[in-house]
Design an enzyme around this catalytic site. Structure first.
Site, mmCIF file in Angstrom:
data_model
loop_
_atom_site.group_PDB
_atom_site.id
_atom_site.type_symbol
_atom_site.label_atom_id
_atom_site.label_comp_id
_atom_site.label_asym_id
_atom_site.label_seq_id
_atom_site.Cartn_x
_atom_site.Cartn_y
_atom_site.Cartn_z
ATOM 1 C CE LYS A 13 -0.207 -0.342 5.023
ATOM 2 N NZ LYS A 13 -0.972 -0.883 6.163
ATOM 3 N NE ARG B 219 -6.593 0.490 12.085
ATOM 4 C CZ ARG B 219 -5.376 0.361 11.567
ATOM 5 N NH1 ARG B 219 -4.524 1.383 11.620
ATOM 6 N NH2 ARG B 219 -4.999 -0.758 10.987
ATOM 7 C CE1 TYR C 247 12.260 31.068 4.840
ATOM 8 C CE2 TYR C 247 12.693 28.743 4.412
ATOM 9 C CZ TYR C 247 12.287 30.007 3.968
ATOM 10 O OH TYR C 247 11.924 30.174 2.663
ATOM 11 C CG MET D 297 9.042 23.106 -0.390
ATOM 12 S SD MET D 297 7.897 24.087 -1.347
ATOM 13 C CE MET D 297 6.807 24.707 -0.081
HETATM 14 C C1 LIG Z 1 -0.165 -1.975 6.705
HETATM 15 C C2 LIG Z 1 -0.674 -3.281 7.125
HETATM 16 C C3 LIG Z 1 0.182 -4.345 7.414
HETATM 17 C C4 LIG Z 1 1.695 -4.216 7.414
HETATM 18 O O1 LIG Z 1 2.141 -3.697 8.643
HETATM 19 P P1 LIG Z 1 3.724 -3.524 8.929
HETATM 20 O O2 LIG Z 1 3.761 -3.049 10.323
HETATM 21 O O3 LIG Z 1 4.208 -2.497 7.954
HETATM 22 O O4 LIG Z 1 4.343 -4.850 8.701
HETATM 23 C C5 LIG Z 1 -0.370 -5.574 7.714
HETATM 24 N N1 LIG Z 1 -1.713 -5.737 7.750
HETATM 25 C C6 LIG Z 1 -2.570 -4.730 7.496
HETATM 26 C C7 LIG Z 1 -4.030 -4.981 7.547
HETATM 27 C C8 LIG Z 1 -2.079 -3.482 7.191
HETATM 28 O O5 LIG Z 1 -2.944 -2.476 6.940
#
Ligand SMILES: *Cc1c(COP(=O)(O)O)cnc(C)c1O
Length: 357
Positions: A35, A130, A254, A302
């Site tokens: 992702k 969650r 800055y 930036m």
């Molecule tokens: C992002 C995610 C993972 C991976 O988690 P890591 O800590 O990066 O290994 C696994 N399962 C789900 C559902 C996730 O959203």
């Protein structure tokens, strides 16, 4: 000439880290989590290098479609499932798996005309609070998913809140809850993220879901990636674009937030928060200039940041700078910035030139 800010992606190191997953969880299938543009490393290139994975996990439908259009034929799982009825036709058309975490998603599937069998991953909330169904809802939801006209294979999954804390009781409690709910079911099950793969072997089950460890960062605050035999995949590089002699008392950048304590030489690096380098990195954060450690000086801008090279430095414009990666763990930069490598890696953006080796 193009601006020298670039991210070098070492695909051999990615494959090495993948082998650490299969070594740690030899009896599990692997859903490689790619992702967020593969945590900032490039979705399609990472998927192609991880062809040995049994599945890929993404969040955006656009990412799933991008993978299919690039020729990926592996199982692809939408980790948040569908968002609206329009998604269902694409799920069928592109042959995607969906996580089902809420009742409205079950109803979408029930109302849709499924043109292909859809494999569902029923998400159970075992304590993270969650996403997912509460334990007592699970049997009825499983039954409804199995009764769909287009029902494919059902699987069960959950996600841990505290797997990165080996001393915490929470993971054992979540595991016991999941085992209880799925006791006696014949379907495949999945629990483990990177931290659980490395620290909680009892959670490996049928499918593991590594993310951050694939990219060579440690999921644990107190164990380095090197100790875990994980290798950095991204090296964020740039060059000095200016070097100036500055006198003791000169304020840099800055807010005049950093002042030279003695006469020194200050290098200006073409890399800033507009590229994804964290603006909150504190002065003193290490930056490699010609493979030697120098210290971030003043606020990150930036497009640029400044480093204190020391009065005797012979560094020149055009010299090489490494912000993280080879010889400078991204986890160290994250600590200095009050965040995690997750955020730094997926914050690197397309203004940076990506190179794959
Ligand atoms: C992002 C995610 C993972 C991976 O988690 P890591 O800590 O990066 O290994 C696994 N399962 C789900 C559902 C996730 O959203």
């Amino acid at each position: 000439m193009t601006r020298p800010a670039r991210a070098q992606i070492n695909l051999a190191n990615l494959q090495h880290n993948f082998s650490r997953v299969t070594q740690a969880a030899p009896n599990s299938r692997v859903m490689a989590i790619i992702k967020a543009n593969a945590y900032g490393h490039g979705l399609v290139q990472v998927a192609q290098a991880l062809a040995a994975a049994d599945a890929f996990g993404v969040v955006g439908l656009d990412e799933a479609i991008g993978l299919r259009e690039a020729g990926c034929e592996s199982r692809i799982v939408l980790l948040e499932g569908t968002f609206s009825s329009a998604d269902i036709a694409l799920v069928c058309g592109y042959h995607l798996d969906v996580v089902v975490h809420a009742l409205h998603q079950v109803e979408l599937l029930e109302r849709a005309r499924l043109t292909r069998k859809v494999d569902c991953w029923l998400k159970v909330d075992t304590g993270m609070h969650r996403l997912g169904f509460a334990a007592q809802e699970v049997p009825a939801i499983a039954q409804r998913l199995s009764a769909l006209a287009g029902a494919g294979t059902l699987r069960y999954m959950t996600h841990f809140a505290c797997a990165d804390e080996p001393g915490s009781a929470a993971t054992g409690t979540q595991l016991a809850c999941f085992n209880d709910i799925t006791q006696g079911v014949t379907e495949q099950r999945s629990l483990a993220n990177s931290a659980a793969i490395l620290a909680w072997p009892d959670t490996h089950a049928d499918w593991v879901r590594p993310g951050i460890m694939l990219y060579g960062s440690s999921p644990f605050a107190d164990r380095s990636a090197a100790e875990l035999d994980l290798k950095p995949v991204m090296t964020l590089r740039s060059e000095l674009i200016a070097v100036h002699a500055r006198h003791k008392g000169a304020a840099i950048g800055y807010g005049a937030a950093w002042v030279c304590e003695q006469d020194t030489r200050i290098g200006v690096v073409a890399m800033g928060y507009g590229d994804g380098y964290p603006r909150h990195a504190v002065s003193g954060t290490p930056v490699l200039v010609n493979e030697k450690r120098a210290a971030l000086a003043g606020r990150v801008s930036m497009d640029m940041l400044c480093v204190d090279l020391g009065v005797n430095s012979d560094a020149q414009p055009g010299d090489e700078v490494i912000l993280w990666g080879d010889a400078l763990p991204v986890d160290e930069i994250a600590r200095r910035s009050g965040t995690l490598a997750y955020e730094l890696l997926c914050g690197v953006n397309r203004r940076v030139c990506y190179e794959y080796t």
